[in-house]
Design a protein around this motif. Structure first.
Motif, short mmCIF file in Angstrom:
data_model
loop_
_atom_site.label_atom_id
_atom_site.label_comp_id
_atom_site.label_asym_id
_atom_site.label_seq_id
_atom_site.Cartn_x
_atom_site.Cartn_y
_atom_site.Cartn_z
N GLU A 99 -39.15 33.08 -108.17
CA GLU A 99 -38.01 32.81 -109.04
C GLU A 99 -37.28 31.52 -108.68
N ALA A 100 -37.17 31.22 -107.38
CA ALA A 100 -36.45 30.02 -106.94
C ALA A 100 -36.97 29.58 -105.57
N PRO A 101 -38.20 29.08 -105.52
CA PRO A 101 -38.80 28.74 -104.22
C PRO A 101 -38.04 27.66 -103.46
N VAL A 102 -37.51 26.67 -104.16
CA VAL A 102 -36.77 25.60 -103.49
C VAL A 102 -35.50 26.16 -102.85
N ALA A 103 -34.77 26.93 -103.59
CA ALA A 103 -33.50 27.49 -103.08
C ALA A 103 -33.75 28.40 -101.88
N TYR A 104 -34.74 29.26 -101.96
CA TYR A 104 -34.98 30.21 -100.88
C TYR A 104 -35.52 29.52 -99.63
N THR A 105 -36.34 28.51 -99.83
CA THR A 105 -36.86 27.74 -98.70
C THR A 105 -35.72 26.98 -98.02
N LEU A 106 -34.83 26.40 -98.81
CA LEU A 106 -33.68 25.68 -98.24
C LEU A 106 -32.77 26.63 -97.45
N ALA A 143 -28.56 30.67 -105.89
CA ALA A 143 -27.80 29.89 -104.91
C ALA A 143 -28.48 29.86 -103.55
N THR A 144 -28.24 28.76 -102.84
CA THR A 144 -28.63 28.64 -101.44
C THR A 144 -27.35 28.65 -100.62
N VAL A 145 -27.51 28.65 -99.31
CA VAL A 145 -26.35 28.57 -98.42
C VAL A 145 -25.60 27.26 -98.67
N TRP A 146 -26.35 26.20 -98.97
CA TRP A 146 -25.76 24.88 -99.11
C TRP A 146 -25.47 24.47 -100.55
N SER A 147 -25.90 25.24 -101.54
CA SER A 147 -25.66 24.83 -102.93
C SER A 147 -24.17 24.83 -103.23
N HIS A 148 -23.79 23.89 -104.08
CA HIS A 148 -22.38 23.69 -104.43
C HIS A 148 -21.52 23.51 -103.17
N PHE A 149 -22.11 22.82 -102.20
CA PHE A 149 -21.44 22.49 -100.94
C PHE A 149 -21.00 23.72 -100.16
#
Length: 167
Positions: A75-82, A136-142
């Motif tokens: 569903e969100a490989p970039v977000a989860y990897t980050l 969302a990632t830990v770092w998304s939207h700062f």
């Protein structure tokens, strides 16, 4: 030997003035002629809080990323990897901030820089290309999902490292 007069195995010997006027090295166990091992300047006071927060974030981000990668990676490989990368950086920084060596200081400094760049780049990218971050990632939207702590934490880490720089 009497257990009361036994020196602590982790204690360091201390040189004392034979005349009794001065003791080199701080607090000394007079009977044993030793002092407790030195504590890391970086892992006491505010440093201890930083290490604790980094540890909590390592567990939180790592657990979240682990579940997301196992359950819905497609569903969100970039977000989860980050998020997994962020967890590894938090874990490394918790370790390096708790150590006293010059190499640990340098590694912690580098981790804080990488973390800050990551938060800024991922934070900006999550606004510029939101389709790359469907979750969302830990770092998304700062780091807004974590109370902006991911943005503030590396800055506090760098300030603390500047204050405790090895001489």
């Amino acid at each position: 030997m009497d257990p009361i007069n036994k020196p602590d195995r982790g204690a360091e010997p201390v040189a004392a003035d034979v005349g009794g006027s001065d003791v080199v090295g701080g607090d000394v166990d007079a009977a044993a002629g030793t002092r407790p091992p030195a504590r890391s300047r970086r892992s006491v006071g505010p440093g201890r809080i930083l290490v604790l927060v980094y540890g909590i974030f390592a567990v939180a981000a790592g657990a979240r990323a682990g579940v997301q990668i196992v359950m819905k990676f497609d569903e969100a490989p970039v977000a989860y990897t980050l998020s997994a990368v962020a967890a590894l950086i938090y874990l490394a920084n918790a370790y390096f901030l708790s150590r006293e060596s010059r190499s640990s200081w340098r590694a912690a400094w580098a981790m804080c820089i990488v973390e800050l760049v990551g938060v800024v780049v991922v934070g900006a990218a999550s606004y510029i290309v939101p389709e790359e971050f469907p979750d969302a990632t830990v770092w998304s939207h700062f780091g807004s999902g974590y109370g902006m702590i991911p943005l503030v934490l590396p800055i506090l880490g760098l300030l603390w490292l500047r204050r405790t720089r090895p001489r």
